[in-house]
Design a protein around this motif. Structure first.
Motif, PDB file in Angstrom:
ATOM      1  N   GLY A 182     -11.235  77.090  -7.013  1.00 12.56           N
ATOM      2  CA  GLY A 182     -12.484  77.491  -6.385  1.00 12.56           C
ATOM      3  C   GLY A 182     -12.568  78.999  -6.236  1.00 12.56           C
ATOM      4  O   GLY A 182     -11.941  79.755  -6.979  1.00 12.56           O
ATOM      5  N   ALA A 205     -21.329  83.393   6.058  1.00 11.96           N
ATOM      6  CA  ALA A 205     -21.019  82.098   6.634  1.00 11.96           C
ATOM      7  C   ALA A 205     -22.283  81.385   7.096  1.00 11.96           C
ATOM      8  O   ALA A 205     -22.287  80.194   7.330  1.00 11.96           O
ATOM      9  CB  ALA A 205     -20.058  82.258   7.805  1.00 11.96           C
ATOM     10  N   GLN A 212      -7.074  75.991   2.150  1.00 12.45           N
ATOM     11  CA  GLN A 212      -8.526  75.933   2.217  1.00 12.45           C
ATOM     12  C   GLN A 212      -8.971  74.939   3.264  1.00 12.45           C
ATOM     13  O   GLN A 212      -8.380  73.885   3.453  1.00 12.45           O
ATOM     14  CB  GLN A 212      -9.088  75.565   0.846  1.00 12.45           C
ATOM     15  CG  GLN A 212      -8.961  76.713  -0.131  1.00 12.45           C
ATOM     16  CD  GLN A 212      -9.391  76.349  -1.532  1.00 12.45           C
ATOM     17  OE1 GLN A 212      -8.687  75.660  -2.214  1.00 12.45           O
ATOM     18  NE2 GLN A 212     -10.550  76.829  -1.939  1.00 12.45           N
ATOM     19  N   ASN A 234     -22.381  75.011   9.723  1.00 11.84           N
ATOM     20  CA  ASN A 234     -23.303  74.802   8.615  1.00 11.84           C
ATOM     21  C   ASN A 234     -22.485  74.567   7.356  1.00 11.84           C
ATOM     22  O   ASN A 234     -21.266  74.784   7.348  1.00 11.84           O
ATOM     23  CB  ASN A 234     -24.207  76.023   8.416  1.00 11.84           C
ATOM     24  CG  ASN A 234     -23.430  77.254   7.988  1.00 11.84           C
ATOM     25  OD1 ASN A 234     -23.053  77.391   6.832  1.00 11.84           O
ATOM     26  ND2 ASN A 234     -23.170  78.161   8.906  1.00 11.84           N
ATOM     27  N   GLN A 244     -22.930  75.063   2.933  1.00 10.13           N
ATOM     28  CA  GLN A 244     -23.751  75.503   1.819  1.00 10.13           C
ATOM     29  C   GLN A 244     -23.268  74.830   0.536  1.00 10.13           C
ATOM     30  O   GLN A 244     -22.100  74.481   0.411  1.00 10.13           O
ATOM     31  CB  GLN A 244     -23.657  77.027   1.660  1.00 10.13           C
ATOM     32  CG  GLN A 244     -24.149  77.799   2.877  1.00 10.13           C
ATOM     33  CD  GLN A 244     -23.915  79.297   2.741  1.00 10.13           C
ATOM     34  OE1 GLN A 244     -23.138  79.744   1.913  1.00 10.13           O
ATOM     35  NE2 GLN A 244     -24.606  80.082   3.568  1.00 10.13           N
ATOM     36  N   PHE A 291     -19.960  73.532  -5.820  1.00  4.27           N
ATOM     37  CA  PHE A 291     -19.088  73.958  -4.730  1.00  4.27           C
ATOM     38  C   PHE A 291     -19.783  73.775  -3.384  1.00  4.27           C
ATOM     39  O   PHE A 291     -20.966  74.062  -3.253  1.00  4.27           O
ATOM     40  CB  PHE A 291     -18.738  75.445  -4.848  1.00  4.27           C
ATOM     41  CG  PHE A 291     -17.915  75.813  -6.040  1.00  4.27           C
ATOM     42  CD1 PHE A 291     -18.504  76.315  -7.187  1.00  4.27           C
ATOM     43  CD2 PHE A 291     -16.530  75.688  -5.999  1.00  4.27           C
ATOM     44  CE1 PHE A 291     -17.742  76.666  -8.285  1.00  4.27           C
ATOM     45  CE2 PHE A 291     -15.758  76.045  -7.098  1.00  4.27           C
ATOM     46  CZ  PHE A 291     -16.365  76.530  -8.241  1.00  4.27           C
ATOM     47  N   PRO A 313     -18.035  77.843   6.987  1.00  5.79           N
ATOM     48  CA  PRO A 313     -17.490  79.013   7.677  1.00  5.79           C
ATOM     49  C   PRO A 313     -16.114  78.725   8.263  1.00  5.79           C
ATOM     50  O   PRO A 313     -15.868  77.662   8.828  1.00  5.79           O
ATOM     51  CB  PRO A 313     -18.512  79.270   8.788  1.00  5.79           C
ATOM     52  CG  PRO A 313     -19.143  77.942   9.031  1.00  5.79           C
ATOM     53  CD  PRO A 313     -19.098  77.187   7.751  1.00  5.79           C
ATOM     54  N   SER A 342     -12.092  83.866  11.230  1.00  3.32           N
ATOM     55  CA  SER A 342     -11.138  84.893  10.796  1.00  3.32           C
ATOM     56  C   SER A 342     -11.254  86.052  11.755  1.00  3.32           C
ATOM     57  O   SER A 342     -12.244  86.793  11.739  1.00  3.32           O
ATOM     58  CB  SER A 342     -11.454  85.340   9.363  1.00  3.32           C
ATOM     59  OG  SER A 342     -10.585  86.384   8.964  1.00  3.32           O
ATOM     60  N   SER A 368     -14.580  86.967  13.607  1.00  7.59           N
ATOM     61  CA  SER A 368     -15.762  86.648  12.817  1.00  7.59           C
ATOM     62  C   SER A 368     -15.550  85.347  12.054  1.00  7.59           C
ATOM     63  O   SER A 368     -14.536  84.671  12.213  1.00  7.59           O
ATOM     64  CB  SER A 368     -16.046  87.796  11.846  1.00  7.59           C
ATOM     65  OG  SER A 368     -17.245  87.565  11.149  1.00  7.59           O
ATOM     66  N   TYR A 369     -16.519  85.003  11.244  1.00  5.62           N
ATOM     67  CA  TYR A 369     -16.422  83.838  10.377  1.00  5.62           C
ATOM     68  C   TYR A 369     -16.601  84.291   8.939  1.00  5.62           C
ATOM     69  O   TYR A 369     -17.465  85.115   8.645  1.00  5.62           O
ATOM     70  CB  TYR A 369     -17.495  82.801  10.724  1.00  5.62           C
ATOM     71  CG  TYR A 369     -17.228  82.070  12.011  1.00  5.62           C
ATOM     72  CD1 TYR A 369     -17.666  82.574  13.222  1.00  5.62           C
ATOM     73  CD2 TYR A 369     -16.496  80.882  12.012  1.00  5.62           C
ATOM     74  CE1 TYR A 369     -17.403  81.913  14.404  1.00  5.62           C
ATOM     75  CE2 TYR A 369     -16.231  80.206  13.186  1.00  5.62           C
ATOM     76  CZ  TYR A 369     -16.689  80.727  14.387  1.00  5.62           C
ATOM     77  OH  TYR A 369     -16.428  80.067  15.547  1.00  5.62           O
ATOM     78  N   ILE A 370     -15.782  83.741   8.061  1.00  7.29           N
ATOM     79  CA  ILE A 370     -15.896  84.063   6.642  1.00  7.29           C
ATOM     80  C   ILE A 370     -16.179  82.777   5.886  1.00  7.29           C
ATOM     81  O   ILE A 370     -15.808  81.685   6.327  1.00  7.29           O
ATOM     82  CB  ILE A 370     -14.620  84.733   6.097  1.00  7.29           C
ATOM     83  CG1 ILE A 370     -13.402  83.828   6.265  1.00  7.29           C
ATOM     84  CG2 ILE A 370     -14.396  86.081   6.760  1.00  7.29           C
ATOM     85  CD1 ILE A 370     -12.151  84.356   5.601  1.00  7.29           C
ATOM     86  N   PRO A 371     -16.856  82.872   4.750  1.00  6.54           N
ATOM     87  CA  PRO A 371     -17.146  81.671   3.966  1.00  6.54           C
ATOM     88  C   PRO A 371     -15.892  81.170   3.257  1.00  6.54           C
ATOM     89  O   PRO A 371     -15.131  81.953   2.703  1.00  6.54           O
ATOM     90  CB  PRO A 371     -18.192  82.159   2.962  1.00  6.54           C
ATOM     91  CG  PRO A 371     -17.958  83.622   2.850  1.00  6.54           C
ATOM     92  CD  PRO A 371     -17.427  84.093   4.170  1.00  6.54           C
ATOM     93  N   THR A 372     -15.687  79.874   3.300  1.00  6.32           N
ATOM     94  CA  THR A 372     -14.561  79.246   2.610  1.00  6.32           C
ATOM     95  C   THR A 372     -15.101  78.177   1.673  1.00  6.32           C
ATOM     96  O   THR A 372     -15.803  77.269   2.112  1.00  6.32           O
ATOM     97  CB  THR A 372     -13.592  78.597   3.610  1.00  6.32           C
ATOM     98  OG1 THR A 372     -13.129  79.602   4.515  1.00  6.32           O
ATOM     99  CG2 THR A 372     -12.394  78.007   2.886  1.00  6.32           C
ATOM    100  N   PHE A 373     -14.752  78.310   0.405  1.00  4.85           N
ATOM    101  CA  PHE A 373     -15.260  77.403  -0.609  1.00  4.85           C
ATOM    102  C   PHE A 373     -14.291  76.250  -0.857  1.00  4.85           C
ATOM    103  O   PHE A 373     -13.075  76.431  -0.826  1.00  4.85           O
ATOM    104  CB  PHE A 373     -15.480  78.144  -1.921  1.00  4.85           C
ATOM    105  CG  PHE A 373     -16.720  78.978  -1.944  1.00  4.85           C
ATOM    106  CD1 PHE A 373     -16.758  80.207  -1.309  1.00  4.85           C
ATOM    107  CD2 PHE A 373     -17.861  78.534  -2.602  1.00  4.85           C
ATOM    108  CE1 PHE A 373     -17.919  80.981  -1.323  1.00  4.85           C
ATOM    109  CE2 PHE A 373     -19.017  79.303  -2.626  1.00  4.85           C
ATOM    110  CZ  PHE A 373     -19.043  80.523  -1.981  1.00  4.85           C
ATOM    111  N   GLY A 374     -14.847  75.085  -1.134  1.00  8.45           N
ATOM    112  CA  GLY A 374     -14.047  74.001  -1.669  1.00  8.45           C
ATOM    113  C   GLY A 374     -13.665  74.328  -3.102  1.00  8.45           C
ATOM    114  O   GLY A 374     -14.167  75.294  -3.685  1.00  8.45           O
ATOM    115  N   ARG A 375     -12.793  73.516  -3.682  1.00  6.19           N
ATOM    116  CA  ARG A 375     -12.321  73.808  -5.041  1.00  6.19           C
ATOM    117  C   ARG A 375     -13.322  73.394  -6.108  1.00  6.19           C
ATOM    118  O   ARG A 375     -13.135  73.695  -7.277  1.00  6.19           O
ATOM    119  CB  ARG A 375     -10.972  73.137  -5.275  1.00  6.19           C
ATOM    120  CG  ARG A 375      -9.900  73.705  -4.374  1.00  6.19           C
ATOM    121  CD  ARG A 375      -8.513  73.231  -4.725  1.00  6.19           C
ATOM    122  NE  ARG A 375      -7.511  73.855  -3.860  1.00  6.19           N
ATOM    123  CZ  ARG A 375      -6.207  73.768  -4.044  1.00  6.19           C
ATOM    124  NH1 ARG A 375      -5.723  73.093  -5.064  1.00  6.19           N
ATOM    125  NH2 ARG A 375      -5.381  74.362  -3.212  1.00  6.19           N
TER     126      ARG A 375
END
Lengths: 114, 113
Positions: free
Chosen positions: A42, A99, B2, B31, B33, B88, B92, B95, B98-105
């Protein structure tokens, strides 16, 4: 509007060489991000920036540095490239923190380290 | 590791068949995405879900957010060759402050004509 652009599109480095990847956006976005994408893994966040002059570490920051001297540009540097850094690198930007907001991605840079 | 797990990794379908990909988190998400990446391309935003139990549709695509806001799914009805790509989900992850976006594989969809 060009959106998000990245240069170069392709690059081959030898182990130990350095290089800088440039990301530019013309959407006046505050937030910018650098990701790497490896097969089956990913997208993983390397570093990000919440505004001009600011940077922060993501999930996989080791071996990379970044700078955001201008709002529209976000640079990713590799000081001493290693084969493990062979990957496709994507830059992205968003109006608000990604996010909770849409990210717009650039076309990517394919980097090979020999 | 992840935060969001996505299954399956690959899915082969015959054109006209349906397709579903699932995204699961061990923690509640504010949320989620969804993005699509065509072969050789870059990720493109599809949709964001925010409310518990939310369902949104885009033509043949149906997106759901679970009641507990820990899982989500993307369902494509009657796949077409234009649906080929990797899908994908991203949620969030905290971190620091704050919050960072984390993607699935991602789930790669292969459609056979």
């Amino acid at each position: 509007n060009a959106g998000v652009t990245q240069t170069p599109k392709f690059r081959v480095l030898k182990t130990g060489q350095s290089m800088t990847l440039l990301c530019a956006q013309d959407m006046n976005h505050e937030y910018m991000y650098w990701y790497r994408q490896d097969p089956g893994m990913g997208l993983r966040l390397i570093h990000y920036s919440v505004g001009e002059g600011t940077t922060a570490k993501g999930e996989v920051p080791d071996g990379y540095n970044v700078s955001r001297l201008k709002k529209q540009n976000f640079l990713l540097g590799l000081e001493s490239a290693a084969p493990s850094q062979t990957s496709v690198y994507f830059c992205a930007s968003s109006y608000a923190l990604a996010a909770a907001d849409t990210q717009y991605f650039g076309p990517g840079t394919r980097l090979t380290v020999l | 590791g992840q935060q969001v797990m996505q299954i399956p990794q690959y899915q082969h379908v015959q054109e006209g068949e349906d397709f579903t990909t699932y995204c699961n988190s061990s923690t509640t998400l504010s949320n989620i995405q969804w993005y699509k990446q065509r072969p050789g391309g870059h990720p493109v935003f599809l949709i964001q879900l925010v409310k518990s139990g939310e369902v949104k549709k885009q033509k043949r695509l149906t997106f759901q957010f679970g009641e507990a806001k820990k899982n989500s799914s993307l369902h494509i009805t009657a796949t077409q060759t234009t649906d080929v790509g990797t899908y994908f989900c991203a949620g969030p992850k905290r971190s620091g402050g704050s919050y960072i976006p984390t993607f699935g594989r991602g789930t790669s969809l292969i459609v056979h004509p």
